[in-house]
Design a protein around this motif. Structure first.
Motif, PDB file in Angstrom:
ATOM      1  N   THR A 116       0.787  -1.095  -0.023  1.00 21.46           N
ATOM      2  CA  THR A 116       0.062   0.208   0.041  1.00 21.46           C
ATOM      3  C   THR A 116       0.989   1.032  -0.046  1.00 21.46           C
ATOM      4  O   THR A 116       1.849   1.249   0.712  1.00 21.46           O
ATOM      5  N   THR A 117       0.386   2.110  -0.800  1.00 20.78           N
ATOM      6  CA  THR A 117       1.118   3.470  -0.558  1.00 20.78           C
ATOM      7  C   THR A 117       0.304   4.496  -0.122  1.00 20.78           C
ATOM      8  O   THR A 117       0.330   5.672  -0.391  1.00 20.78           O
ATOM      9  N   GLU A 118      -0.602   4.362   0.757  1.00 18.79           N
ATOM     10  CA  GLU A 118      -1.582   5.187   1.273  1.00 18.79           C
ATOM     11  C   GLU A 118      -0.630   6.227   2.250  1.00 18.79           C
ATOM     12  O   GLU A 118       0.164   5.937   2.921  1.00 18.79           O
ATOM     13  N   LEU A 119      -1.155   7.451   2.167  1.00 16.09           N
ATOM     14  CA  LEU A 119      -0.416   8.461   2.977  1.00 16.09           C
ATOM     15  C   LEU A 119      -0.404   7.950   4.554  1.00 16.09           C
ATOM     16  O   LEU A 119       0.851   8.240   5.140  1.00 16.09           O
ATOM     17  N   GLY A 120      -1.437   7.763   5.081  1.00 16.70           N
ATOM     18  CA  GLY A 120      -1.587   7.291   6.378  1.00 16.70           C
ATOM     19  C   GLY A 120      -0.553   6.200   6.401  1.00 16.70           C
ATOM     20  O   GLY A 120       0.056   6.262   7.642  1.00 16.70           O
ATOM     21  N   TYR A 121      -0.427   5.294   5.728  1.00 21.95           N
ATOM     22  CA  TYR A 121       0.623   4.137   5.779  1.00 21.95           C
ATOM     23  C   TYR A 121       2.011   4.524   6.137  1.00 21.95           C
ATOM     24  O   TYR A 121       2.774   4.373   7.041  1.00 21.95           O
ATOM     25  N   VAL A 122       2.171   5.449   5.042  1.00 23.48           N
ATOM     26  CA  VAL A 122       3.821   6.055   5.046  1.00 23.48           C
ATOM     27  C   VAL A 122       4.043   6.929   6.428  1.00 23.48           C
ATOM     28  O   VAL A 122       4.982   6.884   6.806  1.00 23.48           O
ATOM     29  N   ALA A 123       2.925   7.666   6.501  1.00 26.39           N
ATOM     30  CA  ALA A 123       2.971   8.588   8.016  1.00 26.39           C
ATOM     31  C   ALA A 123       3.201   7.739   9.046  1.00 26.39           C
ATOM     32  O   ALA A 123       3.986   8.090  10.079  1.00 26.39           O
ATOM     33  N   ALA A 124       2.544   6.503   9.221  1.00 26.76           N
ATOM     34  CA  ALA A 124       2.638   5.466  10.416  1.00 26.76           C
ATOM     35  C   ALA A 124       4.107   5.083  10.591  1.00 26.76           C
ATOM     36  O   ALA A 124       4.629   4.923  11.315  1.00 26.76           O
ATOM     37  N   LEU A 125       4.616   4.786   9.260  1.00 28.68           N
ATOM     38  CA  LEU A 125       5.943   4.070   9.198  1.00 28.68           C
ATOM     39  C   LEU A 125       6.931   5.153   9.800  1.00 28.68           C
ATOM     40  O   LEU A 125       7.931   4.789  10.579  1.00 28.68           O
ATOM     41  N   VAL A 126       6.963   6.251   9.060  1.00 31.24           N
ATOM     42  CA  VAL A 126       7.835   7.241   9.613  1.00 31.24           C
ATOM     43  C   VAL A 126       8.001   7.876  10.883  1.00 31.24           C
ATOM     44  O   VAL A 126       8.820   7.792  11.571  1.00 31.24           O
ATOM     45  N   LEU A 127       6.501   7.878  11.093  1.00 26.14           N
ATOM     46  CA  LEU A 127       6.360   8.451  12.607  1.00 26.14           C
ATOM     47  C   LEU A 127       6.818   7.659  13.658  1.00 26.14           C
ATOM     48  O   LEU A 127       7.581   7.721  14.684  1.00 26.14           O
ATOM     49  N   GLY A 128       6.539   6.009  13.383  1.00 29.21           N
ATOM     50  CA  GLY A 128       6.895   5.099  14.362  1.00 29.21           C
ATOM     51  C   GLY A 128       8.253   4.895  14.352  1.00 29.21           C
ATOM     52  O   GLY A 128       8.848   4.739  15.418  1.00 29.21           O
ATOM     53  N   ALA A 129       9.038   4.990  13.206  1.00 28.71           N
ATOM     54  CA  ALA A 129      10.529   4.951  13.094  1.00 28.71           C
ATOM     55  C   ALA A 129      11.174   5.866  13.876  1.00 28.71           C
ATOM     56  O   ALA A 129      12.014   5.643  14.997  1.00 28.71           O
ATOM     57  N   GLY A 130      10.728   7.311  13.765  1.00 26.47           N
ATOM     58  CA  GLY A 130      11.349   8.170  14.538  1.00 26.47           C
ATOM     59  C   GLY A 130      11.095   8.226  16.139  1.00 26.47           C
ATOM     60  O   GLY A 130      12.166   8.428  16.870  1.00 26.47           O
ATOM     61  N   THR A 131       9.953   7.686  16.202  1.00 27.05           N
ATOM     62  CA  THR A 131       9.491   7.607  17.743  1.00 27.05           C
ATOM     63  C   THR A 131      10.255   6.686  18.274  1.00 27.05           C
ATOM     64  O   THR A 131      10.942   6.930  19.540  1.00 27.05           O
ATOM     65  N   GLY A 132      10.359   5.419  17.895  1.00 21.79           N
ATOM     66  CA  GLY A 132      10.924   4.389  18.359  1.00 21.79           C
ATOM     67  C   GLY A 132      12.526   4.802  18.260  1.00 21.79           C
ATOM     68  O   GLY A 132      13.253   4.073  19.469  1.00 21.79           O
ATOM     69  N   ALA A 133      13.190   5.491  17.473  1.00 20.18           N
ATOM     70  CA  ALA A 133      14.344   5.273  17.609  1.00 20.18           C
ATOM     71  C   ALA A 133      14.813   6.371  18.830  1.00 20.18           C
ATOM     72  O   ALA A 133      16.002   6.062  19.501  1.00 20.18           O
ATOM     73  N   VAL A 134      14.278   7.447  19.003  1.00 17.24           N
ATOM     74  CA  VAL A 134      14.524   8.369  20.092  1.00 17.24           C
ATOM     75  C   VAL A 134      14.289   7.740  21.542  1.00 17.24           C
ATOM     76  O   VAL A 134      14.870   7.973  22.377  1.00 17.24           O
ATOM     77  N   LEU A 135      13.016   7.005  21.623  1.00 17.29           N
ATOM     78  CA  LEU A 135      12.372   6.571  22.651  1.00 17.29           C
ATOM     79  C   LEU A 135      13.536   5.463  23.147  1.00 17.29           C
ATOM     80  O   LEU A 135      13.905   5.742  24.374  1.00 17.29           O
ATOM     81  N   GLY A 165       4.252   1.105  14.426  1.00 18.84           N
ATOM     82  CA  GLY A 165       3.347   2.027  13.661  1.00 18.84           C
ATOM     83  C   GLY A 165       2.531   1.484  12.760  1.00 18.84           C
ATOM     84  O   GLY A 165       1.283   1.832  12.614  1.00 18.84           O
ATOM     85  N   VAL A 166       3.274   0.607  11.727  1.00 16.73           N
ATOM     86  CA  VAL A 166       2.485   0.141  10.701  1.00 16.73           C
ATOM     87  C   VAL A 166       1.535  -0.756  11.136  1.00 16.73           C
ATOM     88  O   VAL A 166       0.256  -0.847  10.638  1.00 16.73           O
ATOM     89  N   GLU A 167       1.739  -1.616  11.856  1.00 13.56           N
ATOM     90  CA  GLU A 167       0.686  -2.659  12.485  1.00 13.56           C
ATOM     91  C   GLU A 167      -0.437  -1.949  13.061  1.00 13.56           C
ATOM     92  O   GLU A 167      -1.785  -2.547  13.060  1.00 13.56           O
ATOM     93  N   LEU A 168      -0.193  -0.960  13.748  1.00  9.14           N
ATOM     94  CA  LEU A 168      -1.275  -0.356  14.599  1.00  9.14           C
ATOM     95  C   LEU A 168      -2.186   0.492  13.441  1.00  9.14           C
ATOM     96  O   LEU A 168      -3.495   0.314  13.405  1.00  9.14           O
TER      97      LEU A 168
END
Length: 239
Positions: A37-56, A84-87
Motif C-alpha cells: 500500500t502507498t496510502e499516505l496514512g501508511y507512510v506517515a505511520a511508518l515514518v512517525l513510528g520509526a522516528g519515535t522508536g529511534a529516540v524513545l 506504527g504500521v501494524e497499528l
C-alpha cells in the motif's frame, strides 16, 4: 572530519544504499514482490513510528546506562516502524502483509550504517567492551574494545548475501516472507552483540536492547509461523 559528521555521512549512505537495493531488485531483477500500500496514512505511520522508536529506545538506553542524553537507535527505529504500521493496518482494516520488499533495504541499510557508527568513535556510545582479541579497536580512549558495530555490519551483510541468492533464484518463501527473516536475524544477532556492549542492564544481565531484540524475534517468528500458504492478492476487511 569529526565523528559526528562521519556518522551523519554514513547515515546518508545507508539510506541511499537501502533505496538502491530496493530499486535493483524491483526494476533491474524484476522481482515480483507482494503488492504494498502507498496510502499516505501508511507512510506517515511508518515514518512517525520509526522516528519515535529511534529516540524513545535510544534515550531510554542512555538513561539506564547512566548517561542522561537524547539518543537514537536503529533497533528502536525498526521496532517503532513495525508497531506504527501494524497499528495503522489494524485501525484501517488492511490485512495485506506489506514488509516483503523492505528485507534487503533493511539488511543493507544496517550493514552500511553501522560502519558509520564504528568510525564515529567513542562519543557515539556504540562501541564494545574492553577485550584482548587481536582485532580489538581503540576508539580514542586508549582501551582496545570489541568493534561490535562491525560485527553487526558483517552479520547483516551475510544475511543480505544469502537473501539475494534465494530471491534471484525466485524462491517464493524468501520473496514473500524475507522481511520477517531479516527482522528475525537482526534481532538474534543484536541479542548476541549486546553482551559485548557497556550498556546498563534493566532486567538481570539484559539491557534495553536485549529485551527489544527478543520482542523482534518473537514477532518475526509469529509472522513466519502464520504466513499464508498461498500468495494471493491483498485483501481489505469489509471490501
Amino acid at each position: 572530519m569529526s565523528g559526528f559528521a562521519l556518522h551523519m555521512l554514513f547515515d546518508v549512505f545507508a539510506w541511499a544504499a537501502a533505496a538502491l537495493a530496493a530499486l535493483w531488485l524491483t526494476r533491474v531483477e524484476k522481482i515480483a514482490f507482494p503488492p504494498v500500500t502507498t496510502e499516505l496514512g501508511y507512510v506517515a505511520a511508518l515514518v512517525l513510528g520509526a522516528g519515535t522508536g529511534a529516540v524513545l529506545f535510544g534515550t531510554l538506553n542512555m538513561i539506564v546506562s547512566g548517561v542522561p542524553a537524547v539518543a537514537r537507535s536503529i533497533e528502536g527505529a525498526i521496532a517503532g516502524a513495525i508497531l506504527g504500521v501494524e497499528l495503522y493496518k489494524q485501525a484501517t482494516g488492511v490485512t495485506l502483509r506489506t514488509g516483503a520488499r523492505f528485507a534487503l533495504p533493511l539488511a543493507v541499510g544496517v550493514a552500511v550504517g553501522r560502519i558509520g557508527c564504528h568510525l564515529a568513535g567513542i562519543e557515539d556510545f556504540t562501541h564494545g567492551t574492553p577485550t584482548t582479541v587481536p582485532w580489538a579497536h581503540d576508539f580514542g580512549d586508549g582501551i582496545p574494545r570489541h568493534p561490535v558495530q562491525l560485527y553487526e555490519s558483517a552479520a547483516m551483510a551475510a544475511f543480505a548475501g544469502v537473501y539475494v541468492i534465494n530471491v534471484l533464484n525466485r524462491r517464493a518463501f524468501w520473496i514473500d516472507q524475507g522481511f520477517y527473516l531479516a527482522v528475525g536475524v537482526y534481532g538474534l544477532q543484536r541479542f548476541v552483540w549486546e553482551f559485548l556492549k557497556p550498556y546498563g542492564t534493566i532486567l538481570g544481565p539484559f539491557t534495553v536492547f536485549h529485551l527489544l531484540s527478543v520482542a523482534l524475534v518473537v514477532w518475526a517468528g509469529f509472522m513466519l509461523a502464520t504466513a499464508p500458504a498461498d500468495h494471493g492478492e491483498p485483501i481489505r476487511r469489509g471490501a
